[in-house]
Design a protein around this motif. Structure first.
Motif, mmCIF file in Angstrom:
data_model
loop_
_atom_site.group_PDB
_atom_site.id
_atom_site.type_symbol
_atom_site.label_atom_id
_atom_site.label_comp_id
_atom_site.label_asym_id
_atom_site.label_seq_id
_atom_site.Cartn_x
_atom_site.Cartn_y
_atom_site.Cartn_z
ATOM 1 N N PHE A 1 -0.721 -8.141 -1.877
ATOM 2 C CA PHE A 1 0.680 -8.499 -1.623
ATOM 3 C C PHE A 1 1.597 -7.549 -2.373
ATOM 4 O O PHE A 1 1.180 -6.872 -3.323
ATOM 5 C CB PHE A 1 0.968 -9.950 -2.029
ATOM 6 C CG PHE A 1 0.927 -10.188 -3.522
ATOM 7 C CD1 PHE A 1 2.080 -10.085 -4.299
ATOM 8 C CD2 PHE A 1 -0.260 -10.520 -4.150
ATOM 9 C CE1 PHE A 1 2.044 -10.311 -5.673
ATOM 10 C CE2 PHE A 1 -0.318 -10.742 -5.524
ATOM 11 C CZ PHE A 1 0.838 -10.641 -6.282
ATOM 12 N N SER A 2 2.832 -7.475 -1.917
ATOM 13 C CA SER A 2 3.859 -6.701 -2.614
ATOM 14 C C SER A 2 4.952 -7.667 -3.064
ATOM 15 O O SER A 2 5.044 -8.794 -2.574
ATOM 16 C CB SER A 2 4.446 -5.623 -1.704
ATOM 17 O OG SER A 2 5.100 -6.219 -0.592
ATOM 18 N N ASP B 1 9.244 -7.629 -4.374
ATOM 19 C CA ASP B 1 10.486 -6.947 -4.701
ATOM 20 C C ASP B 1 11.600 -7.982 -4.787
ATOM 21 O O ASP B 1 11.336 -9.193 -4.817
ATOM 22 C CB ASP B 1 10.814 -5.853 -3.676
ATOM 23 C CG ASP B 1 10.883 -6.382 -2.253
ATOM 24 O OD1 ASP B 1 11.218 -7.576 -2.058
ATOM 25 O OD2 ASP B 1 10.598 -5.619 -1.311
ATOM 26 N N ARG B 2 12.840 -7.529 -4.798
ATOM 27 C CA ARG B 2 13.962 -8.460 -4.946
ATOM 28 C C ARG B 2 14.078 -9.433 -3.785
ATOM 29 O O ARG B 2 14.730 -10.476 -3.899
ATOM 30 C CB ARG B 2 15.259 -7.675 -5.093
ATOM 31 C CG ARG B 2 15.665 -6.887 -3.843
ATOM 32 C CD ARG B 2 16.945 -6.112 -4.084
ATOM 33 N NE ARG B 2 16.766 -5.096 -5.099
ATOM 34 C CZ ARG B 2 17.751 -4.334 -5.562
ATOM 35 N NH1 ARG B 2 18.971 -4.473 -5.093
ATOM 36 N NH2 ARG B 2 17.501 -3.425 -6.489
ATOM 37 N N ASN B 3 13.430 -9.096 -2.678
ATOM 38 C CA ASN B 3 13.473 -9.978 -1.510
ATOM 39 C C ASN B 3 12.330 -10.986 -1.467
ATOM 40 O O ASN B 3 12.239 -11.794 -0.546
ATOM 41 C CB ASN B 3 13.440 -9.140 -0.226
ATOM 42 C CG ASN B 3 14.647 -8.244 -0.104
ATOM 43 O OD1 ASN B 3 15.776 -8.664 -0.350
ATOM 44 N ND2 ASN B 3 14.422 -6.981 0.263
ATOM 45 N N GLY B 4 11.440 -10.916 -2.471
ATOM 46 C CA GLY B 4 10.346 -11.866 -2.529
ATOM 47 C C GLY B 4 8.999 -11.210 -2.341
ATOM 48 O O GLY B 4 8.829 -10.007 -2.581
ATOM 49 N N TYR B 5 8.041 -11.988 -1.885
ATOM 50 C CA TYR B 5 6.662 -11.531 -1.729
ATOM 51 C C TYR B 5 6.354 -11.247 -0.270
ATOM 52 O O TYR B 5 6.830 -11.932 0.629
ATOM 53 C CB TYR B 5 5.691 -12.593 -2.242
ATOM 54 C CG TYR B 5 5.848 -12.913 -3.710
ATOM 55 C CD1 TYR B 5 5.258 -12.116 -4.681
ATOM 56 C CD2 TYR B 5 6.588 -14.018 -4.120
ATOM 57 C CE1 TYR B 5 5.399 -12.402 -6.033
ATOM 58 C CE2 TYR B 5 6.741 -14.323 -5.466
ATOM 59 C CZ TYR B 5 6.143 -13.512 -6.415
ATOM 60 O OH TYR B 5 6.293 -13.797 -7.751
ATOM 61 N N GLN B 6 5.509 -10.224 -0.053
ATOM 62 C CA GLN B 6 5.074 -9.883 1.295
ATOM 63 C C GLN B 6 3.560 -9.640 1.281
ATOM 64 O O GLN B 6 3.059 -8.865 0.474
ATOM 65 C CB GLN B 6 5.778 -8.606 1.790
ATOM 66 C CG GLN B 6 7.283 -8.733 1.905
ATOM 67 C CD GLN B 6 7.707 -9.686 3.010
ATOM 68 O OE1 GLN B 6 7.020 -9.799 4.024
ATOM 69 N NE2 GLN B 6 8.814 -10.368 2.821
ATOM 70 N N ARG C 1 -1.559 -17.462 3.938
ATOM 71 C CA ARG C 1 -0.169 -17.132 4.309
ATOM 72 C C ARG C 1 0.447 -16.187 3.279
ATOM 73 O O ARG C 1 1.195 -15.267 3.627
ATOM 74 C CB ARG C 1 0.657 -18.403 4.434
ATOM 75 C CG ARG C 1 0.276 -19.254 5.638
ATOM 76 C CD ARG C 1 1.307 -20.341 5.898
ATOM 77 N NE ARG C 1 0.934 -21.127 7.054
ATOM 78 C CZ ARG C 1 0.310 -22.288 7.017
ATOM 79 N NH1 ARG C 1 -0.002 -22.811 5.838
ATOM 80 N NH2 ARG C 1 -0.003 -22.944 8.110
ATOM 81 N N PHE C 2 0.125 -16.403 2.019
ATOM 82 C CA PHE C 2 0.688 -15.575 0.952
ATOM 83 C C PHE C 2 0.280 -14.118 1.095
ATOM 84 O O PHE C 2 1.068 -13.206 0.805
ATOM 85 C CB PHE C 2 0.250 -16.121 -0.410
ATOM 86 C CG PHE C 2 0.842 -15.390 -1.578
ATOM 87 C CD1 PHE C 2 2.164 -15.606 -1.956
ATOM 88 C CD2 PHE C 2 0.090 -14.492 -2.315
ATOM 89 C CE1 PHE C 2 2.715 -14.929 -3.033
ATOM 90 C CE2 PHE C 2 0.633 -13.811 -3.386
ATOM 91 C CZ PHE C 2 1.950 -14.029 -3.747
ATOM 92 N N ILE C 3 -0.955 -13.881 1.545
ATOM 93 C CA ILE C 3 -1.422 -12.492 1.655
ATOM 94 C C ILE C 3 -1.178 -11.901 3.041
ATOM 95 O O ILE C 3 -1.599 -10.778 3.318
ATOM 96 C CB ILE C 3 -2.915 -12.368 1.276
ATOM 97 C CG1 ILE C 3 -3.794 -13.231 2.185
ATOM 98 C CG2 ILE C 3 -3.106 -12.727 -0.201
ATOM 99 C CD1 ILE C 3 -5.289 -13.109 1.890
ATOM 100 N N GLY C 4 -0.502 -12.650 3.914
ATOM 101 C CA GLY C 4 -0.031 -12.052 5.156
ATOM 102 C C GLY C 4 -0.580 -12.600 6.450
ATOM 103 O O GLY C 4 -0.189 -12.144 7.525
#
Length: 211
Positions: free
Chosen positions: A121-122, A124-129, A171-174
Motif C-alpha cells: 500500500f501507499s 499520502d495526504r489523501n490517505g491510503y491506496q 480492501r486495504f491492499i487494493g
C-alpha cells in the motif's frame, strides 16, 4: 493469460475442509481457464522471518526517509520477496481455516510481514491506496461450528473475526471484488461434515467457472 495466486493457510492438508473446497475450485478454474498460470503459496512450507527489532527499524527508517543499513536492507529485501507473488497476481484464492475466532497465527505473521508502506500500500495526504493489481479475490473459509445462523451459540456478529479481518485486509491492499465460500459445522459429526463440504465444493465449482 492471467496469474492466479492460491494461498494455503491450513496445515491439515488432506484433512482440511478449506483446502478440499479450494482444490475443487482450482479444478474447475483450470478447466475454464486452461492458459492461466496458477501459483501456490503454502504458508506452512514457507520460510517466514520474525518481524523483529531489525525489521521494525527498517520499517521506521523507510517511513522517515532514512537510508537503510546493510542489515535493514537485507530484512526489507526478504519482505519484498514474500510480497512479490501478491503483487504479480491478477487474481487471488485463499484457503483459510478459523482458529480461535480468527485466522491461523502463521497466516497473520505473513500479513504482518508484507503489509508495508510502498510494498502492498501507499500513503499520502489523501490517505491510503492499495498497490495490488489483483482486484478480485475468492476466500474459502472453514469453521468447525455454525457462525452464520442467528440461532447459533456463536453468532457471527460477535465471534467471527475471520471473515471481517480478511475482507478489511484485502480492501486495504487494493482488492475491490471479494467473494467467499463458507464451509461450516465440520465438528458436528462425520455426516454433517461431509454434507457441508459437498455443498461448498458444488458452490466452488460453479463460482470458479466465472472467476
Amino acid at each position: 493469460m492471467a496469474t492466479l495466486l492460491y494461498v494455503e493457510a491450513s496445515p491439515r492438508k488432506d484433512r482440511s475442509a478449506s483446502i478440499e473446497v479450494s482444490r475443487a475450485f482450482l479444478e474447475a478454474y483450470r478447466a475454464a481457464n486452461p492458459h492461466d498460470e496458477i501459483e501456490t503459496l503454502d504458508i506452512w512450507a514457507s520460510d517466514l522471518p520474525s518481524f523483529n527489532g531489525e525489521a521494525l527499524a527498517a520499517k521506521y527508517a523507510g517511513l522517515n526517509g532514512t537510508p537503510l543499513t546493510t542489515e535493514q536492507k537485507t530484512v526489507w529485501d526478504d519482505i519484498r520477496r514474500l510480497a512479490a507473488p501478491f503483487l504479480a497476481a491478477d487474481k487471488l484464492l485463499f484457503a483459510v481455516p478459523l482458529w480461535n475466532f480468527g485466522i491461523p497465527y502463521r497466516f497473520k505473521q505473513l500479513i504482518d510481514l508484507i503489509s508495508q508502506k510502498d510494498i502492498l500500500f501507499s500513503a499520502d495526504r489523501n490517505g491510503y491506496q492499495g498497490l495490488l493489481k489483483a482486484r478480485k479475490a475468492m476466500v474459502v473459509y472453514a469453521r468447525g461450528l455454525d457462525y452464520l445462523s442467528t440461532a447459533s451459540a456463536t453468532p457471527a456478529a460477535t465471534y467471527d473475526f475471520q471473515k471481517p479481518y480478511m475482507e478489511m485486509w484485502l480492501r486495504f491492499i487494493g482488492v475491490t471484488e471479494i467473494s467467499d465460500i463458507i464451509v461450516e459445522k465440520t465438528l458436528f459429526g462425520p455426516a454433517l461434515d461431509v454434507e457441508s463440504r459437498t455443498k461448498a465444493k458444488q458452490r466452488a465449482t460453479a463460482l470458479a467457472r466465472q472467476f
